[in-house]
Design a protein around this motif. Sequence first.
Motif, PDB file in Angstrom:
ATOM      1  N   THR A 155       0.793  -1.227   0.000  1.00 38.07           N
ATOM      2  CA  THR A 155       0.000   0.000   0.000  1.00 38.07           C
ATOM      3  C   THR A 155       0.828   1.282   0.000  1.00 38.07           C
ATOM      4  O   THR A 155       0.583   2.154  -0.840  1.00 38.07           O
ATOM      5  N   MET A 198      -8.027   1.691  -3.701  1.00 38.17           N
ATOM      6  CA  MET A 198      -7.230   2.090  -2.543  1.00 38.17           C
ATOM      7  C   MET A 198      -6.673   3.502  -2.735  1.00 38.17           C
ATOM      8  O   MET A 198      -6.651   4.307  -1.802  1.00 38.17           O
ATOM      9  N   LEU A 258      -8.726   3.869   4.690  1.00 39.19           N
ATOM     10  CA  LEU A 258      -8.921   2.591   4.008  1.00 39.19           C
ATOM     11  C   LEU A 258     -10.317   2.058   4.294  1.00 39.19           C
ATOM     12  O   LEU A 258     -10.899   2.354   5.333  1.00 39.19           O
TER      13      LEU A 258
END
Length: 130
Positions: A28, A58, A68
Amino acid sequence: MRILFALLGSLSLGLGVLGAFLPVLPTTPFVLLSAFLFGKSSPRVHAWLVNHPWFGGMIRDWQAHRGLRAHVRRRALLMMALSFSFSIYIVPLWWVKVGLVLTFLALLVWFLRLPLVPDQPAVAMKQPRP
């Protein structure tokens, strides 16, 4: 500067993709960094990344809410726990194991402090009148 940002964005995206398969390397943050860097260097690549089926949601959630979705958080926590557990298990040196545990705890605290993005409520369909 655009070339430097594009090169760094490519490197960051490559690390993010590798992070999906390698333990301890996070996906991420590298994908979010690559979106930022491509936003500064290549609108075309940035648009591709934001609309990508794996990474786009995302990135859009982060850009809009700095958070998130709950299912993304659960999946990321599971993968973090599995990858750190595997790494701690295979490392023979006790001081490296301690370092991995401390790194996991620090990452866990940071990750759990990120805000959750509310899921979009389903649009109720109008029932036809009898």
